[in-house]
Structures are given as structure tokens and as C-alpha cells.
Scaffold this motif. Structure first.
Motif, PDB file in Angstrom:
ATOM      1  N   ARG A 206     -16.233  -6.682  11.310  1.00 22.66           N
ATOM      2  CA  ARG A 206     -17.415  -6.243  12.038  1.00 22.66           C
ATOM      3  C   ARG A 206     -17.026  -5.582  13.354  1.00 22.66           C
ATOM      4  NH1 ARG A 206     -22.292  -4.232  12.751  1.00 22.66           N
ATOM      5  NH2 ARG A 206     -23.742  -5.423  14.041  1.00 22.66           N
ATOM      6  N   THR A 207     -17.651  -4.443  13.677  1.00 22.49           N
ATOM      7  CA  THR A 207     -17.596  -3.835  15.001  1.00 22.49           C
ATOM      8  C   THR A 207     -19.010  -3.445  15.392  1.00 22.49           C
ATOM      9  OG1 THR A 207     -15.413  -2.883  14.512  1.00 22.49           O
ATOM     10  CG2 THR A 207     -16.555  -2.055  16.451  1.00 22.49           C
ATOM     11  N   SER A 208     -19.427  -3.798  16.608  1.00 24.13           N
ATOM     12  CA  SER A 208     -20.789  -3.501  17.048  1.00 24.13           C
ATOM     13  C   SER A 208     -20.773  -2.825  18.410  1.00 24.13           C
ATOM     14  CB  SER A 208     -21.636  -4.781  17.091  1.00 24.13           C
ATOM     15  OG  SER A 208     -21.070  -5.730  17.976  1.00 24.13           O
ATOM     16  N   ALA A 209     -21.907  -2.244  18.769  1.00 23.73           N
ATOM     17  CA  ALA A 209     -22.003  -1.423  19.973  1.00 23.73           C
ATOM     18  C   ALA A 209     -21.794  -2.261  21.232  1.00 23.73           C
ATOM     19  CB  ALA A 209     -23.361  -0.744  20.028  1.00 23.73           C
ATOM     20  N   SER A 210     -21.069  -1.662  22.190  1.00 23.81           N
ATOM     21  CA  SER A 210     -20.917  -2.229  23.526  1.00 23.81           C
ATOM     22  C   SER A 210     -21.606  -1.279  24.506  1.00 23.81           C
ATOM     23  CB  SER A 210     -19.436  -2.393  23.859  1.00 23.81           C
ATOM     24  OG  SER A 210     -18.764  -1.143  23.829  1.00 23.81           O
ATOM     25  N   PRO A 211     -21.781  -1.665  25.764  1.00 25.61           N
ATOM     26  CA  PRO A 211     -22.487  -0.794  26.703  1.00 25.61           C
ATOM     27  C   PRO A 211     -21.879   0.610  26.773  1.00 25.61           C
ATOM     28  CG  PRO A 211     -22.244  -2.961  27.650  1.00 25.61           C
ATOM     29  CD  PRO A 211     -21.466  -2.969  26.369  1.00 25.61           C
ATOM     30  N   GLY A 212     -22.705   1.614  26.447  1.00 29.87           N
ATOM     31  CA  GLY A 212     -22.270   3.000  26.485  1.00 29.87           C
ATOM     32  C   GLY A 212     -21.529   3.477  25.260  1.00 29.87           C
ATOM     33  N   HIS A 213     -21.347   2.602  24.261  1.00 32.68           N
ATOM     34  CA  HIS A 213     -20.578   2.965  23.070  1.00 32.68           C
ATOM     35  C   HIS A 213     -21.356   2.554  21.821  1.00 32.68           C
ATOM     36  CE1 HIS A 213     -17.074   4.010  25.455  1.00 32.68           C
ATOM     37  NE2 HIS A 213     -17.129   2.836  26.057  1.00 32.68           N
ATOM     38  N   ASP A 214     -21.871   3.525  21.108  1.00 31.15           N
ATOM     39  CA  ASP A 214     -22.692   3.262  19.929  1.00 31.15           C
ATOM     40  C   ASP A 214     -21.801   3.219  18.694  1.00 31.15           C
ATOM     41  OD1 ASP A 214     -24.868   2.858  18.310  1.00 31.15           O
ATOM     42  OD2 ASP A 214     -25.348   4.994  18.128  1.00 31.15           O
ATOM     43  N   ILE A 215     -21.734   2.068  18.036  1.00 30.60           N
ATOM     44  CA  ILE A 215     -20.957   1.925  16.804  1.00 30.60           C
ATOM     45  C   ILE A 215     -21.529   0.745  16.021  1.00 30.60           C
ATOM     46  CG2 ILE A 215     -19.214   0.430  17.873  1.00 30.60           C
ATOM     47  CD1 ILE A 215     -17.105   1.849  16.092  1.00 30.60           C
ATOM     48  N   ASP A 216     -21.532   0.838  14.697  1.00 29.99           N
ATOM     49  CA  ASP A 216     -22.081  -0.228  13.866  1.00 29.99           C
ATOM     50  C   ASP A 216     -21.313  -0.249  12.554  1.00 29.99           C
ATOM     51  OD1 ASP A 216     -23.567  -2.174  12.676  1.00 29.99           O
ATOM     52  OD2 ASP A 216     -25.453  -1.062  12.621  1.00 29.99           O
ATOM     53  N   VAL A 217     -20.370  -1.182  12.445  1.00 31.30           N
ATOM     54  CA  VAL A 217     -19.494  -1.270  11.275  1.00 31.30           C
ATOM     55  C   VAL A 217     -19.531  -2.694  10.741  1.00 31.30           C
ATOM     56  CG1 VAL A 217     -17.119  -1.066  10.410  1.00 31.30           C
ATOM     57  CG2 VAL A 217     -17.953   0.522  12.167  1.00 31.30           C
ATOM     58  N   LEU A 218     -19.853  -2.855   9.474  1.00 29.88           N
ATOM     59  CA  LEU A 218     -19.705  -4.130   8.773  1.00 29.88           C
ATOM     60  C   LEU A 218     -19.235  -3.780   7.371  1.00 29.88           C
ATOM     61  CD1 LEU A 218     -19.905  -7.156   8.426  1.00 29.88           C
ATOM     62  CD2 LEU A 218     -22.335  -6.896   7.920  1.00 29.88           C
ATOM     63  N   GLU A 219     -17.949  -4.016   7.101  1.00 31.92           N
ATOM     64  CA  GLU A 219     -17.364  -3.540   5.855  1.00 31.92           C
ATOM     65  C   GLU A 219     -16.594  -4.639   5.143  1.00 31.92           C
ATOM     66  OE1 GLU A 219     -17.778  -0.798   4.356  1.00 31.92           O
ATOM     67  OE2 GLU A 219     -18.497   0.620   5.866  1.00 31.92           O
ATOM     68  N   GLU A 220     -16.673  -4.605   3.814  1.00 25.39           N
ATOM     69  CA  GLU A 220     -15.748  -5.389   3.005  1.00 25.39           C
ATOM     70  C   GLU A 220     -14.391  -4.693   3.056  1.00 25.39           C
ATOM     71  OE1 GLU A 220     -14.933  -5.794  -1.674  1.00 25.39           O
ATOM     72  OE2 GLU A 220     -16.898  -6.580  -1.059  1.00 25.39           O
ATOM     73  N   VAL A 221     -13.367  -5.412   3.444  1.00 26.28           N
ATOM     74  CA  VAL A 221     -12.018  -4.839   3.477  1.00 26.28           C
ATOM     75  C   VAL A 221     -11.207  -5.419   2.336  1.00 26.28           C
ATOM     76  CG1 VAL A 221     -11.975  -4.239   5.908  1.00 26.28           C
ATOM     77  CG2 VAL A 221     -11.321  -6.544   5.234  1.00 26.28           C
ATOM     78  N   ARG A 222     -10.424  -4.563   1.721  1.00 21.33           N
ATOM     79  CA  ARG A 222      -9.597  -4.946   0.578  1.00 21.33           C
ATOM     80  C   ARG A 222      -8.136  -4.699   0.917  1.00 21.33           C
ATOM     81  NH1 ARG A 222     -13.267  -0.788  -2.846  1.00 21.33           N
ATOM     82  NH2 ARG A 222     -15.318  -1.712  -2.321  1.00 21.33           N
ATOM     83  N   ASP A 223      -7.278  -5.076  -0.011  1.00 22.51           N
ATOM     84  CA  ASP A 223      -5.845  -4.947   0.211  1.00 22.51           C
ATOM     85  C   ASP A 223      -5.461  -3.505   0.557  1.00 22.51           C
ATOM     86  OD1 ASP A 223      -3.178  -5.982   0.237  1.00 22.51           O
ATOM     87  OD2 ASP A 223      -2.855  -5.124  -1.758  1.00 22.51           O
ATOM     88  N   ARG A 224      -4.772  -3.347   1.702  1.00 18.87           N
ATOM     89  CA  ARG A 224      -4.227  -2.074   2.182  1.00 18.87           C
ATOM     90  C   ARG A 224      -5.284  -1.114   2.722  1.00 18.87           C
ATOM     91  NH1 ARG A 224       0.899  -0.946  -2.017  1.00 18.87           N
ATOM     92  NH2 ARG A 224       1.623  -3.121  -2.007  1.00 18.87           N
ATOM     93  N   ASP A 225      -6.462  -1.620   3.069  1.00 19.29           N
ATOM     94  CA  ASP A 225      -7.457  -0.823   3.785  1.00 19.29           C
ATOM     95  C   ASP A 225      -7.115  -0.775   5.275  1.00 19.29           C
ATOM     96  OD1 ASP A 225      -8.912  -0.326   1.499  1.00 19.29           O
ATOM     97  OD2 ASP A 225     -10.490  -1.777   1.942  1.00 19.29           O
ATOM     98  N   THR A 226      -7.672   0.222   5.961  1.00 14.73           N
ATOM     99  CA  THR A 226      -7.461   0.398   7.398  1.00 14.73           C
ATOM    100  C   THR A 226      -8.806   0.607   8.075  1.00 14.73           C
ATOM    101  OG1 THR A 226      -5.320   1.451   6.966  1.00 14.73           O
ATOM    102  CG2 THR A 226      -6.266   1.771   9.157  1.00 14.73           C
ATOM    103  N   VAL A 227      -8.997  -0.016   9.241  1.00 10.90           N
ATOM    104  CA  VAL A 227     -10.219   0.146  10.023  1.00 10.90           C
ATOM    105  C   VAL A 227      -9.853   0.626  11.423  1.00 10.90           C
ATOM    106  CG1 VAL A 227     -12.242  -0.995  11.011  1.00 10.90           C
ATOM    107  CG2 VAL A 227     -11.467  -1.612   8.705  1.00 10.90           C
ATOM    108  N   LEU A 228     -10.580   1.628  11.912  1.00  4.45           N
ATOM    109  CA  LEU A 228     -10.372   2.189  13.240  1.00  4.45           C
ATOM    110  C   LEU A 228     -11.396   1.598  14.205  1.00  4.45           C
ATOM    111  CD1 LEU A 228      -9.925   5.966  12.308  1.00  4.45           C
ATOM    112  CD2 LEU A 228      -8.205   4.145  12.313  1.00  4.45           C
ATOM    113  N   VAL A 229     -10.915   1.207  15.390  1.00  3.17           N
ATOM    114  CA  VAL A 229     -11.800   0.668  16.424  1.00  3.17           C
ATOM    115  C   VAL A 229     -11.605   1.491  17.695  1.00  3.17           C
ATOM    116  CG1 VAL A 229     -12.500  -1.361  17.741  1.00  3.17           C
ATOM    117  CG2 VAL A 229     -11.579  -1.643  15.425  1.00  3.17           C
ATOM    118  N   PRO A 230     -12.407   2.551  17.875  1.00  6.19           N
ATOM    119  CA  PRO A 230     -12.270   3.361  19.088  1.00  6.19           C
ATOM    120  C   PRO A 230     -12.836   2.667  20.316  1.00  6.19           C
ATOM    121  CG  PRO A 230     -14.085   4.178  17.757  1.00  6.19           C
ATOM    122  CD  PRO A 230     -13.426   3.099  16.955  1.00  6.19           C
ATOM    123  N   TYR A 231     -13.822   1.793  20.104  1.00  4.27           N
ATOM    124  CA  TYR A 231     -14.512   1.076  21.179  1.00  4.27           C
ATOM    125  C   TYR A 231     -15.441   0.064  20.530  1.00  4.27           C
ATOM    126  CZ  TYR A 231     -17.250   5.220  19.911  1.00  4.27           C
ATOM    127  OH  TYR A 231     -17.862   6.230  19.211  1.00  4.27           O
ATOM    128  N   GLY A 232     -16.146  -0.698  21.344  1.00  2.00           N
ATOM    129  CA  GLY A 232     -17.141  -1.635  20.830  1.00  2.00           C
ATOM    130  C   GLY A 232     -16.620  -3.057  20.716  1.00  2.00           C
TER     131      GLY A 232
END
Length: 292
Positions: A206-232
Motif C-alpha cells: 500500500r502507498t497513500s497520499a501524503s501532504p502535497g503528494h497525490d498517490i493511491d496504490v494498493l496492489e497484490e504483489v507476486r514473485d519478482r514484481d517491483t513497486v515504485l514509491v516516488p513519495y507518499g
């Protein structure tokens, strides 16, 4: 519909890398990760360019030649086996990877204007840390964090989350420069252990919005997946019951100080106080003895 911050394992691409995250592809300024598979007797060449790079075996052993320096990495059979030795390589180096037995190797990078000399990093010198307690217990291998490795910008570590546990929790952020927080982009690369009959594992992030940064990620992750977190606010990472979770974190940012300073989500920070009355997951205690 899947988020643009999730990179699925096996997505087609034209490069030799199974995973290829660069500042340009991610739309940010500093953090990078590439993963290369080599067949037995295979080799791969690359130039570090404007990045400092840590060569980290995920499985298998590899020889790292950078200029006049050669590092022989014994590696490991899998990311769940324990810490591995690694090699740090600075800017503008022509690097040759050679693997007699084959394997998979991560190239953890940070864009920077300065760097340190190429050197070998011994597995026996990797600090192993237990974080959390109860179902928030996890194990961290700090192979590339401040205090463990001299580097210009890169911050990197590995996390083992036993099946059914939560990690990267409480949710936290590091997306602004303050006295108590660093501004850092972050990459999460996952490996999920299979079930006893080879059943494919999974977890959630899960990644959710922080002040000034709009983002909303809730994903099933599987073997060898990659998730980017620019902010939040990011976390938790949840390992499904029955499936142990590993992730590799690579971070870097614009700050002059190389530091990992975070702010906990205000709705979840209180959870840390509950750990004082809980035991650490015994599955990690036995692993710590083996890795120490």
C-alpha cells in the motif's frame, strides 16, 4: 486496473534486464535498479555512467571486474538463505560480470556527482537487524545503509517478512527535507517464496497520499514484481499466510546528507508502542542466529 507504479515480473522489454528501473524510466532523479540473469559461464558488461552501483547476488556466484579491481562474490542459493557478499562500484566504470554457475544479480544504483572506490563487501560484515514484534516482526539486512557502507547517495537493504506478517509498518514517508525526514525515492523489488507444492506466493503493498503528494496504490504483489514509491505514506507490505516475503529496497534523493529519516503515519504511529509487550516472531530469531 493496475497502477503505473507496479512493474510486473515478465513484462516484455527490449533490454537484457528482467527488471530495469532508471531515473529516466521512473520519472524521478536518483534511484535505479536492474536485475540480470546469467546462464552458466555467462557474462554481462555495462558502464556505471553517472551512477554508483552495488552488485548484489540474488542467487548464484559472480565475478565483478571493474577497471583493475576484481571482486569474487560467493553469493547464495536464494534471497531467503541469508546475507550475501556484494561489490560497490563508483562512477564511470566499465564493469564485466562473469558467472561460472549462472544466477541472478541485482544492480542497485544511485545517480550522483561523486562516488567511492570499487571494493568488496563481505557477507559476514552485513548488520542483521530485527524490527518490530509479534505479527509486525521482520528481519533487515543493512548491506548498503549509512553506517554500514560508505557511499555518496545510495541507501539499500533487504527485508525478510515471514508468512502472515506485516512490514514497512507503521506506514511511513520520506518525501520532504526537514530536520526529522529525508527526501528519498524508493524501489521495492519482491521475491515471494512458493508453497510446499510449488504454489505461487503473493502479498500486498500500500502507498497513500501524503501532504502535497497525490498517490493511491494498493496492489497484490507476486514473485519478482517491483513497486515504485516516488513519495507518499508507504506500507504495509503484507506477506500472505503460507508465503514468506523478501524485498530489496533501493533509495536515493537530492539531500546533501545521506540519511534515512522517516515520519510515521499519524494514525498508525501508536502501534510501535505495542511492540514492547510482544515477543519477536521466533521464526526470525532462529534465522538471526544462522545469519550472524
Amino acid at each position: 486496473m493496475e497502477s503505473s507504479y507496479l512493474l510486473r515480473s515478465g513484462d516484455p522489454g527490449s533490454s537484457p534486464y528482467e527488471v530495469e528501473v532508471t531515473p529516466e524510466s521512473a520519472g524521478w532523479g536518483y534511484s535505479s535498479l536492474k536485475i540480470i540473469s546469467l546462464e552458466p559461464t555467462g557474462n554481462h558488461s555495462f558502464n556505471t555512467g553517472s551512477d554508483e552501483v552495488i552488485v548484489l547476488p540474488l542467487s548464484g556466484s559472480v565475478s565483478v571486474q571493474a577497471g583493475d579491481v576484481r571482486c569474487e562474490l560467493d553469493g547464495r542459493s536464494s534471497v531467503f538463505e541469508g546475507p550475501t557478499d556484494a561489490a560497490y562500484v563508483g562512477l564511470g566504470q566499465e564493469v564485466i560480470l562473469q558467472s561460472a554457475s549462472g544466477g541472478r544479480f541485482a544492480l542497485c544504483g544511485a545517480r550522483t556527482g561523486s562516488s567511492f572506490p570499487t571494493r568488496y563487501l563481505a557477507a559476514s560484515q552485513v548488520p542483521v537487524e530485527l524490527r518490530g514484534a509479534g505479527q509486525s516482526s521482520r528481519l533487515v539486512r543493512n548491506f548498503g545503509t549509512p553506517g554500514s557502507l560508505d557511499a555518496a547517495k545510495i541507501i539499500a537493504c533487504e527485508v525478510i517478512t515471514p508468512a502472515g506478517n506485516w512490514s514497512s509498518y507503521p506506514a511511513h514517508k520520506h518525501d520532504e527535507a526537514t530536520e526529522t525526514e529525508s527526501e528519498l525515492e524508493e524501489i521495492y523489488y519482491f521475491e515471494i517464496a512458493a508453497g510446499p507444492g510449488g504454489q505461487p506466493g503473493f502479498g500486498f503493498m500500500r502507498t497513500s497520499a501524503s501532504p502535497g503528494h497525490d498517490i493511491d496504490v494498493l496492489e497484490e504483489v507476486r514473485d519478482r514484481d517491483t513497486v515504485l514509491v516516488p513519495y507518499g505514506w508507504h506500507g504495509p507490505c503484507v506477506a500472505a499466510p503460507g508465503f514468506d516475503m523478501y524485498y530489496l529496497n533501493v533509495m536515493a534523493g537530492p539531500g546533501a546528507e545521506r540519511a534515512w529519516k522517516i515520519s510515521d503515519h499519524p494514525d498508525q504511529a501508536w502501534v510501535r508502542g505495542t511492540w514492547e509487550t510482544q515477543a519477536v516472531d521466533p521464526r526470525l530469531l532462529s534465522q538471526t542466529v544462522q545469519e550472524a
